[in-house]
Enzyme design. Sequence first.
Site, PDB file in Angstrom:
ATOM      1  N   ASP A 664       0.832  -1.206   0.000  1.00 19.05           N
ATOM      2  CA  ASP A 664       0.000   0.000   0.000  1.00 19.05           C
ATOM      3  C   ASP A 664       0.872   1.264   0.000  1.00 19.05           C
ATOM      4  OD1 ASP A 664      -2.694   1.332   0.506  1.00 19.05           O
ATOM      5  OD2 ASP A 664      -1.523   2.023   2.228  1.00 19.05           O
ATOM      6  N   LYS A 668       1.612   4.135  -2.962  1.00 19.12           N
ATOM      7  CA  LYS A 668       1.470   5.581  -2.731  1.00 19.12           C
ATOM      8  C   LYS A 668       2.731   6.319  -3.181  1.00 19.12           C
ATOM      9  CE  LYS A 668      -1.826   5.075   1.024  1.00 19.12           C
ATOM     10  NZ  LYS A 668      -2.006   4.707   2.431  1.00 19.12           N
TER      11      LYS A 668
HETATM   12  N1  LIG Z   1     -10.253   2.523   3.798  1.00 23.06           N
HETATM   13  C1  LIG Z   1      -9.459   3.578   3.656  1.00 23.06           C
HETATM   14  O1  LIG Z   1      -9.108   4.275   4.605  1.00 23.06           O
HETATM   15  C2  LIG Z   1      -8.979   3.933   2.306  1.00 23.06           C
HETATM   16  C3  LIG Z   1      -9.251   3.144   1.228  1.00 23.06           C
HETATM   17  N2  LIG Z   1      -8.807   3.484  -0.001  1.00 23.06           N
HETATM   18  C4  LIG Z   1      -9.120   2.615  -1.117  1.00 23.06           C
HETATM   19  O2  LIG Z   1     -10.547   2.518  -1.268  1.00 23.06           O
HETATM   20  C5  LIG Z   1     -10.877   1.284  -1.883  1.00 23.06           C
HETATM   21  C6  LIG Z   1     -12.009   0.642  -1.095  1.00 23.06           C
HETATM   22  O3  LIG Z   1     -11.562   0.387   0.201  1.00 23.06           O
HETATM   23  P1  LIG Z   1     -12.591  -0.052   1.329  1.00 23.06           P
HETATM   24  O4  LIG Z   1     -13.883   0.631   1.165  1.00 23.06           O
HETATM   25  O5  LIG Z   1     -11.872   0.098   2.598  1.00 23.06           O
HETATM   26  O6  LIG Z   1     -12.785  -1.601   0.956  1.00 23.06           O
HETATM   27  P2  LIG Z   1     -13.936  -2.598   1.424  1.00 23.06           P
HETATM   28  O7  LIG Z   1     -13.333  -3.941   1.430  1.00 23.06           O
HETATM   29  O8  LIG Z   1     -14.589  -2.118   2.645  1.00 23.06           O
HETATM   30  O9  LIG Z   1     -15.010  -2.513   0.226  1.00 23.06           O
HETATM   31  C7  LIG Z   1     -14.743  -2.973  -1.049  1.00 23.06           C
HETATM   32  C8  LIG Z   1     -16.024  -2.963  -1.854  1.00 23.06           C
HETATM   33  O10 LIG Z   1     -15.727  -3.269  -3.203  1.00 23.06           O
HETATM   34  C9  LIG Z   1     -16.517  -4.380  -3.653  1.00 23.06           C
HETATM   35  N3  LIG Z   1     -15.796  -5.122  -4.660  1.00 23.06           N
HETATM   36  C10 LIG Z   1     -14.615  -5.763  -4.559  1.00 23.06           C
HETATM   37  N4  LIG Z   1     -14.285  -6.307  -5.749  1.00 23.06           N
HETATM   38  C11 LIG Z   1     -15.266  -6.011  -6.607  1.00 23.06           C
HETATM   39  C12 LIG Z   1     -15.502  -6.270  -7.994  1.00 23.06           C
HETATM   40  N5  LIG Z   1     -14.638  -6.980  -8.717  1.00 23.06           N
HETATM   41  N6  LIG Z   1     -16.631  -5.811  -8.548  1.00 23.06           N
HETATM   42  C13 LIG Z   1     -17.515  -5.100  -7.826  1.00 23.06           C
HETATM   43  N7  LIG Z   1     -17.344  -4.812  -6.541  1.00 23.06           N
HETATM   44  C14 LIG Z   1     -16.228  -5.257  -5.923  1.00 23.06           C
HETATM   45  C15 LIG Z   1     -16.771  -5.158  -2.402  1.00 23.06           C
HETATM   46  O11 LIG Z   1     -17.871  -5.998  -2.602  1.00 23.06           O
HETATM   47  P3  LIG Z   1     -18.054  -7.342  -1.718  1.00 23.06           P
HETATM   48  O12 LIG Z   1     -18.460  -6.866  -0.398  1.00 23.06           O
HETATM   49  O13 LIG Z   1     -19.105  -8.062  -2.452  1.00 23.06           O
HETATM   50  O14 LIG Z   1     -16.728  -8.024  -1.751  1.00 23.06           O
HETATM   51  C16 LIG Z   1     -17.030  -4.019  -1.440  1.00 23.06           C
HETATM   52  O15 LIG Z   1     -18.345  -3.510  -1.606  1.00 23.06           O
HETATM   53  C17 LIG Z   1      -9.578   0.489  -1.924  1.00 23.06           C
HETATM   54  O16 LIG Z   1      -9.023   0.593  -3.209  1.00 23.06           O
HETATM   55  C18 LIG Z   1      -8.674   1.210  -0.941  1.00 23.06           C
HETATM   56  O17 LIG Z   1      -7.299   1.102  -1.247  1.00 23.06           O
HETATM   57  C19 LIG Z   1      -8.086   4.607  -0.221  1.00 23.06           C
HETATM   58  C20 LIG Z   1      -7.789   5.441   0.804  1.00 23.06           C
HETATM   59  C21 LIG Z   1      -8.200   5.156   2.163  1.00 23.06           C
HETATM   60  N1  LIG Z   2      -4.932   1.158   4.216  1.00 22.72           N
HETATM   61  C1  LIG Z   2      -4.569   2.474   3.912  1.00 22.72           C
HETATM   62  C2  LIG Z   2      -5.784   3.262   3.632  1.00 22.72           C
HETATM   63  C3  LIG Z   2      -5.488   4.536   3.020  1.00 22.72           C
HETATM   64  O1  LIG Z   2      -4.871   4.661   1.990  1.00 22.72           O
HETATM   65  C4  LIG Z   2      -3.867   3.096   5.069  1.00 22.72           C
HETATM   66  O2  LIG Z   2      -3.984   2.554   6.131  1.00 22.72           O
HETATM   67  O3  LIG Z   2      -3.219   4.104   4.903  1.00 22.72           O
END
Ligand SMILES: NC(=O)C1=CN([C@@H]2O[C@H](COP(=O)(O)OP(=O)(O)OC[C@H]3O[C@@H](n4cnc5c(N)ncnc54)[C@H](OP(=O)(O)O)[C@@H]3O)[C@@H](O)[C@H]2O)C=CC1
Ligand SMILES: N[C@@H](CC=O)C(=O)O
Length: 801
Positions: A664, A668
Site C-alpha cells: 500500500d 502511494k
Molecule cells: N479505507 C481507507 O481508509 C482507504 C481506502 N482506499 C481505497 O478505497 C478502496 C475501497 O476500500 P474499502 O472501502 O476500505 O474496501 P472494502 O473492502 O470495505 O469494500 C470494497 C467494496 O468493493 C466491492 N468489490 C470488490 N471487488 C469487486 C468487484 N470486482 N466488482 C464489484 N465490486 C467489488 C466489495 O464488494 P463485496 O463486499 O461483495 O466483496 C465491497 O463492496 C480500496 O481501493 C482502498 O485502497 C483509499 C484510501 C483510504
Molecule cells: N490502508 C490504507 C488506507 C489509506 O490509503 C492506510 O492505512 O493508509
Amino acid sequence: MSQTHILKFGGTSLQDASFINRAVQVVKEKSKEARTVIVVSAISGVTERLLALSNISPSKADKANKILKELRKGHTSLLTRLGGSTKENFEQLNALFDELRAVYFNEDLRTEKHKAWRDHILSIGERASAHLFASVLSARQLPSVPVETQHYVKTDNTFGEANIIPGLTRELLNEALQSLDKIAVITGFIGSTQQHEITTLGRSGSDYTAALIADALNADHMEIWTDVDGVLTADPKIVPEARNLEYLSFEDIAELSAHGAKVIHPKTINPVRKSDLTIRVRNSYKPEQSGTLIRREHQTNGEFRSITVTGPFIYFEVPDSLASEISRLLDQPELPDSGSDGFSISRTSRFEPAQFVMKNELYDTLEKPLQELARREDIELSVSRDLFRVNTFTNKLKESDRAVTQILQLLHRKGLRPRRIHRENNRRYFSLLFPEEQARRAANLINEYLISDSNRTDIFLAGVGAVGGKLLELIDEFESKEVSFNVVGICNSTHTLWNNRGLHKRDLEEQLAKGNETDWQEIIQKLTDGDWHHTIFVDATGSEEVARLYPDFLEAGIHVVTPSKLANTFEQSYYDRLREKASAKGVSFRYETNVGAGLPIISTINDLLESGDKILELSGVVSGTMTYLFNELEKGVSFSEAVSVAKQKGYAEPDPRDDLSGEDVARKFLTLARELGLQLEMEDLQVESLIPEPLKELDRESFLERLSEFDEYWKEHMDEAASKDETLRYTGKLKDGKITIGVESLPLNSPLGQLKGTGNMLRIFSSRYAETPMIIQGAGAGREVTAAGVLNDILKITKEQ
Ligand SMILES: NC(=O)C1=CN([C@@H]2O[C@H](COP(=O)(O)OP(=O)(O)OC[C@H]3O[C@@H](n4cnc5c(N)ncnc54)[C@H](OP(=O)(O)O)[C@@H]3O)[C@@H](O)[C@H]2O)C=CC1
Ligand SMILES: N[C@@H](CC=O)C(=O)O
C-alpha cells in the site's frame, strides 16, 4: 487530404471587413487539414434590403435607386477594403448589380411572374456575397472560385420556399464540385426550376444548401458559422438565460427546427439524415467556443432539452359537431403553407367542444368561410388572437409525465395558466398556449427548470464497503444550489442495482442483494448508452479487474474518480494511457485519495510543480493502518488484535496483507514519483514487508488466523524501541529517483514518533522548501476522511463542467 469539410458562413459572419477577415482565417486553418468547401449567405442586412426593394413600387424610382446604389457601393467598397479589387473582380460584382437593376425594372416579370421576379432579386444577395468572398480568399493565397447554385440546385416552382429535386441536384452538384481544384465558394439559399427560373429555399436556406452539398460530396464534417453560441435551450432574445446545448442528434435538431427553432433550416437534416456527417454550429463572435455538435446518434451523456416559442396563433372552440366541417376547410390545397405547427385540432369526445389552434395568417384566409359556417349553425365563434405556443422538449418525457406536472406546478405558482396544454403520447415535447407576455415568462421559467436539472451529475458507484458505503451517505446528505447528484447505479462484487431516478444509502441495505448479478461488460454498455450527462464512475472496490476497465469508461466520455491505488501503479504504459484517453475525450481522471486519503497531498505537489517548484525529497508516513498498529502496540494491544480492529474500523485495505506487506505504501510512493514525472515500476522500489516468511503463501483467512503466532515478536520489537525512548514507524522516502520503504525506530518525541491514530505526515522538500519542508499532516485512513476526499474529487469535476 481524405476529409471534406463544408464551412457555411451566415450573413452575420460576413457582416463587415473584420468578420470577413475572421472567416478567411477559419478557412485558412481548415484548409490545412481537409478539403474545404464554402457556402455563404448574403451579407448581413442585404436580404432585408433586397426584400424592401422588391416591395417598392416602380413609381418610387428614387427610393429604389437609392437602395440599388447603396448595395452596389457596400459590396464594392468591402472588396476594396479587403484587398480583392482586381479589375475582373470588380467587373463580376458590378455585373451582378447591373443584373439586379435590370430585373428590378423589368415590368413584365414583376407583374406576370411576381414571385419568380422577387426570388431573382433576392438571389443577388448570396451571389454577390460568394463573388466577394471568393475574391478575398484568392487575394489571400487561397485560390477560390464562386459557384452559383441556380445552375445546380434544382427545385420545383414554389418560389420563396422551393422544394428540391434531390437526385438531379445531387448529380449536378457532384459533377460541378467533385474535381474542382480551387476552394468553391457556393451560394446558399438559391436554386432554379427545370425552366431555369431562379428560386429561393426559404429562411436560413443556406444551411439546407450546405447539407445538399455535404450529401453530394459525402462530406465528413460541416460547420455552420452563425451569430449565436450554438443551438441553445431557447431563443436568447426571448430567454436571456438560455444555455448552449453541447450535443444533439439529427432527430433532435429536426424536431426543434420543425417547431420553430430558428438556428438552422428545418430541412437541413433531410439530405444527410443517414450519413455519418458531423455538424458543428459555431458563433462567429466567439470563435474560441466549441458550439453544438450534431450527429446521427446521440452522443454519450447528451441530454436533449429545449424550448421554442412559436406564433402568433388564433384559438377557438366549437361544438364537436362542427369540427369535421372545419377540418375539411383546412384540407384545401391552396391554403398558405404555415409550417408543421400551422394548426392543430383537439377532439376529446363528442360531448366536449373541439379546440382549434391555427396561425394568425391561416385564420385570416379562412375567417369568412368559418364565420359563415358558424352562422349557419347559429354559433357565435369567439376567437382569442395573438397567442403563442411554448413548446418544451425533453428526453425525460419518454420515461414519464412527471416533468409536465412539475412544470405546470411551477407555472401555476407564478400565476401562469395556459389556455391549452397539448401533449402527444410517445413524443418528447408538449406545448402550452399563452398570450404573448405570459408565453415569454413561461419560456423563461421552463428554461430555468430545464437548466437547473442540467446541474445534475449522474454517478455509478462500484464498491459499497467502508469507503463506498460512506460516500453514498455523504451524497445523500449533500445539498447545494449549483450541483445535484443522482446515483444511477451501485454494485458490489456480486450484485448490481440500477435506478435512473437515484439510489440512496437505504437501497444499499435493502435492495442491493436483490439486484442483478454484477457483470462488468453490461455495466460499461449501460453507462455508455445511457442518456445521462456528466456521468462519473467511482471505483471504491480496490479490485484489479475494475481498475483495468478505466480506459473503457474514459473512452465512453465518462469521468473516473477513485480512491483505489491500483490503476496508477500498474505498468507505466497503462498510467500513460489513462491520461491520454482522458485528455482525448475531454474527461477527468481524479484520485486525490490515493495518498493520505482525504489529505491534499497530490494536489499540493501538483500545484508546486505547476508553479515551477522542483521537488527534491518526499518522506514520512503515509499509512494510517501502520501508525494505528504501532500505536496500539505501544498501548500493549497484540499485533494480531490491532490488525483485526484496523480492518473493522475501515482503515486497512480490503485485504490487510496489502498494508502489512508494504504494498500500500509502495503504491502511494510510486504514484507520487509518477506525478513528478519519474518512470518507475513497482519492482524498482525497495520495500520491507511485515509479513512473516512462514505466512507468505497462505490465503487471507488462514493468514489472519495464524497472525497471532507473531504477536510476541512484535511485542519484543516494540519493547526494545521503548527501552530507548523510541517507537516504531513505517516510513518511506523518495529521493534522487529512488524509493525506500520500511520500519524505523524513531524517538518518541520526534514529529513522526508523535503521530497518533491513523496519522500521516508527509514532508515535501523542494527548491522553495529546501531548509524547512512543507508538511502535510492529518488522519490518513478511514471511511469518513476517504469518502469526503472522493466527494471532493467529484465536486471538482462538476465545477469543471
Ligand atoms: N479505507 C481507507 O481508509 C482507504 C481506502 N482506499 C481505497 O478505497 C478502496 C475501497 O476500500 P474499502 O472501502 O476500505 O474496501 P472494502 O473492502 O470495505 O469494500 C470494497 C467494496 O468493493 C466491492 N468489490 C470488490 N471487488 C469487486 C468487484 N470486482 N466488482 C464489484 N465490486 C467489488 C466489495 O464488494 P463485496 O463486499 O461483495 O466483496 C465491497 O463492496 C480500496 O481501493 C482502498 O485502497 C483509499 C484510501 C483510504
Ligand atoms: N490502508 C490504507 C488506507 C489509506 O490509503 C492506510 O492505512 O493508509
